[in-house]
Design an enzyme around this catalytic site. Structure first.
Site, PDB file in Angstrom:
ATOM      1  N   ASP A  76      -1.246  64.604  17.080  1.00 48.40           N
ATOM      2  CA  ASP A  76      -1.100  65.128  15.718  1.00 48.40           C
ATOM      3  C   ASP A  76       0.145  66.013  15.618  1.00 48.40           C
ATOM      4  O   ASP A  76       0.611  66.554  16.626  1.00 48.40           O
ATOM      5  CB  ASP A  76      -2.321  65.974  15.338  1.00 48.40           C
ATOM      6  CG  ASP A  76      -3.591  65.150  15.275  1.00 48.40           C
ATOM      7  OD1 ASP A  76      -3.491  63.911  15.162  1.00 48.40           O
ATOM      8  OD2 ASP A  76      -4.672  65.752  15.341  1.00 48.40           O
ATOM      9  N   LYS A  77       0.612  66.213  14.392  1.00 46.19           N
ATOM     10  CA  LYS A  77       1.802  67.053  14.152  1.00 46.19           C
ATOM     11  C   LYS A  77       1.626  68.458  14.758  1.00 46.19           C
ATOM     12  O   LYS A  77       2.551  69.031  15.321  1.00 46.19           O
ATOM     13  CB  LYS A  77       2.046  67.145  12.640  1.00 46.19           C
ATOM     14  CG  LYS A  77       3.312  67.856  12.260  1.00 46.19           C
ATOM     15  CD  LYS A  77       3.548  67.757  10.767  1.00 46.19           C
ATOM     16  CE  LYS A  77       4.766  68.564  10.355  1.00 46.19           C
ATOM     17  NZ  LYS A  77       5.014  68.549   8.912  1.00 46.19           N
TER      18      LYS A  77
END
Ligand code: URA
Length: 237
Positions: free
Chosen positions: A104-105
């Site tokens: 994920d970011k």
């Protein structure tokens, strides 16, 4: 390495035969005629000599990257986004690199970048059972119920039943835990803890298969894997 040496090693032929091929206009580098025996070759180029396409010295690259927060796990992002490939692409302008598995970011840690689609598929395919190991900081302590649920296989809110996974406490307060998964479902760890009402504050990937992130790499730092390290990912399978 020099072009004449590369041709001599890969055609193969003697160095003087290689120079003769070059002088007689029988050598193309990336589709362009090259008549310079001392032209420098990185190994990324497509080279044809005397009608034969020569194998690259290093067909694929395998990069260990320590992904920082805020960077996208993709080859291309939207305008203004920085991707994991952006962090290395200056050094590999001709490679079609992509991340083998996403973070994920907001997540950090080990991302494997490669241009080897078969290897990437192998380490991501659920039936290959290549484990991924994470350090996770929770907003509420780990419970025995969570541990038993992870071991049995969590059923997500949408009804999807996941494969068994491991979770162990790393800190006395039970907030920092180690999770090991063999699947790669979207937002998997956050959704697994979400089933128990627990939130994830930090998520860092430490290992892919038997290969641990080189923690001397700063956030955003990367290096090429050795052949032995590549084998450690798949356990030599
Ligand atoms: N699980 C998640 O929820 N996020 C990640 O980045 C990796 C695994």
């Amino acid at each position: 390495m020099r072009l004449d040496k590369f041709i001599a090693e890969n055609l193969p032929c003697t160095r003087s035969e290689a120079r003769a091929h070059i002088q007689k206009g029988r050598v193309m580098v990336d589709g362009t005629l090259c008549k310079k025996a001392d032209a420098q070759i990185t190994g990324d180029e497509v080279i044809t000599a005397a009608g034969k396409t020569l194998a690259r010295r290093e067909p694929f690259v395998y990069i260990m990257l320590n992904k920082p927060q805020g960077v996208i796990s993709a080859s291309e992002g939207k305008p203004g986004e920085v991707t994991v490939v952006d962090l290395v692409k200056q050094q590999f302008p001709r490679r079609q690199l992509f991340p083998a598995g996403r973070l994920d970011k907001t997540s950090t840690g080990f991302v494997l970048l490669t241009d080897d689609g078969v290897f990437a598929h192998d380490i991501l395919a659920p039936k290959r059972h290549v484990p991924k190991t994470y350090t996770v900081v929770l907003d509420t302590p780990l419970t025995a119920e969570m541990q038993a649920g992870f071991a049995a296989g969590v059923t997500l809110a949408d009804g999807q039943l996941l494969a068994p996974a491991q979770v162990q406490p790393l800190s006395a307060d039970g907030l920092t835990v180690r999770v090991t998964l063999k699947q790669g479902v979207y937002h998997q760890i956050k959704r697994m803890f979400g089933v128990y009402g627990a939130g994830v504050n930090e998520l860092h990937r430490n290992a892919i298969g038997g290969l641990w992130l080189d923690e001397t790499l700063p956030a955003g730092g990367w290096r090429l894997l050795t052949e032995a390290e590549k084998q450690q990912i798949t356990g030599g399978q």
